[in-house]
Design an enzyme around this catalytic site. Structure first.
Site, PDB file in Angstrom:
ATOM      1  N   ARG A  65       0.829  -1.190   0.000  1.00 42.38           N
ATOM      2  CA  ARG A  65       0.000   0.000   0.000  1.00 42.38           C
ATOM      3  C   ARG A  65       0.869   1.247   0.000  1.00 42.38           C
ATOM      4  O   ARG A  65       1.781   1.379   0.814  1.00 42.38           O
ATOM      5  CB  ARG A  65      -0.916  -0.001   1.229  1.00 42.38           C
ATOM      6  CG  ARG A  65      -1.881   1.170   1.254  1.00 42.38           C
ATOM      7  CD  ARG A  65      -2.887   1.054   2.369  1.00 42.38           C
ATOM      8  NE  ARG A  65      -2.272   1.114   3.691  1.00 42.38           N
ATOM      9  CZ  ARG A  65      -2.976   1.146   4.822  1.00 42.38           C
ATOM     10  NH1 ARG A  65      -4.285   1.083   4.780  1.00 42.38           N
ATOM     11  NH2 ARG A  65      -2.365   1.202   5.984  1.00 42.38           N
ATOM     12  N   THR A 102      -1.164   7.607  -0.944  1.00 40.54           N
ATOM     13  CA  THR A 102      -2.419   7.514  -1.700  1.00 40.54           C
ATOM     14  C   THR A 102      -3.343   6.426  -1.174  1.00 40.54           C
ATOM     15  O   THR A 102      -4.532   6.408  -1.497  1.00 40.54           O
ATOM     16  CB  THR A 102      -2.125   7.207  -3.178  1.00 40.54           C
ATOM     17  OG1 THR A 102      -1.545   5.896  -3.284  1.00 40.54           O
ATOM     18  CG2 THR A 102      -1.161   8.234  -3.761  1.00 40.54           C
ATOM     19  N   ASP A 110       0.156  -3.686  12.749  1.00 41.95           N
ATOM     20  CA  ASP A 110       0.580  -4.127  11.431  1.00 41.95           C
ATOM     21  C   ASP A 110       0.865  -5.626  11.481  1.00 41.95           C
ATOM     22  O   ASP A 110       1.794  -6.074  12.155  1.00 41.95           O
ATOM     23  CB  ASP A 110       1.837  -3.365  10.997  1.00 41.95           C
ATOM     24  CG  ASP A 110       2.255  -3.694   9.574  1.00 41.95           C
ATOM     25  OD1 ASP A 110       2.718  -4.831   9.344  1.00 41.95           O
ATOM     26  OD2 ASP A 110       2.113  -2.817   8.703  1.00 41.95           O
ATOM     27  N   ASP A 147       4.455  -6.770  10.434  1.00 39.61           N
ATOM     28  CA  ASP A 147       5.475  -6.465  11.434  1.00 39.61           C
ATOM     29  C   ASP A 147       5.361  -7.385  12.639  1.00 39.61           C
ATOM     30  O   ASP A 147       6.373  -7.811  13.208  1.00 39.61           O
ATOM     31  CB  ASP A 147       5.361  -5.009  11.879  1.00 39.61           C
ATOM     32  CG  ASP A 147       5.810  -4.039  10.795  1.00 39.61           C
ATOM     33  OD1 ASP A 147       6.406  -4.490   9.798  1.00 39.61           O
ATOM     34  OD2 ASP A 147       5.568  -2.823  10.945  1.00 39.61           O
TER      35      ASP A 147
END
Length: 208
Positions: free
Chosen positions: A98, A102, A198, A201
């Site tokens: 991603r 944006t 995340d 992660d």
């Protein structure tokens, strides 16, 4: 998926004190539970086997073999749990990241058969946040001929579900989504709230 074991394992995944080795183990277990539901529509054909007593009628997976597609990199953490339940499936990979400015998906790698005609595909992506990566992957698979898509996610945001629904409604291909839970919303950074952080992660450590 409404099941007490799913809810229990998801609660442990959310806990910020859960370290990476335990997080990986829990993800593996949780995905196997989700895969049980996601494979409810897997294609089978009749067959006959010989038991020690007599012949028996049963079913076996029909061809072509299903294709499991983890979205890199966090989807890799779901692969073992999925293939444990569906060991005869083939595995392909799609790398999507991603753009944090944006919030749009960018494809950086793929390893898939060129022709997916008649194939059922199972897409693995832990977090359905904005929905861009999942929707992009589904369209990618359908463009190559896949005719049935099941997506498995650990968490989803309502905004992501709506986006994916909008993106796939004109494909003419059945698309189903199996999740452990639908959370409240996305925050201003496009992350699921309350979420679990995340997923990549927490599975593998920070990617610098």
């Amino acid at each position: 998926m409404d099941h007490p074991l799913v809810a229990h394992k998801l609660t442990l995944l959310r806990d910020s004190s859960t370290n990476s080795p335990v997080f990986r183990e829990l993800t593996d277990e949780l995905v196997t539970l989700l895969a049980y539901e996601a494979t409810r529509t897997v294609r089978v054909e009749p067959c006959t086997v010989s038991t020690p007593v007599r012949e028996a009628q049963g079913v076996r997976l029909s061809g072509p073999r299903p294709l499991v597609v983890p979205i890199l990199r966090a989807g890799l953490g779901m692969l073992s749990g999925m293939t444990r339940l569906l060991p005869s499936a083939e595995v392909g990979f799609v790398g999507m990241a991603r753009n944090e400015e944006t919030l749009q998906p960018v494809t950086y790698a793929e390893r898939l058969p060129a022709d997916l005609s008649g194939r059922q595909c199972f897409v693995l992506d832990p977090m359905l946040a904005t929905g861009g990566s999942l929707a992009g992957t589904i369209r990618f698979l359908v463009d190559r001929g896949a005719d049935h898509i099941n997506a498995i996610c650990i968490l989803a945001a309502p905004e992501g579900i709506d986006h994916v629904r909008t993106m796939v409604e004109d494909l003419g291909v059945p698309c189903h989504l199996v999740v452990a839970a639908v959370d409240e919303q996305l925050n201003e950074h496009g992350y699921i709230v309350p979420g679990l952080g995340d997923a990549g992660d927490r599975l593998y450590g920070l990617a610098n």
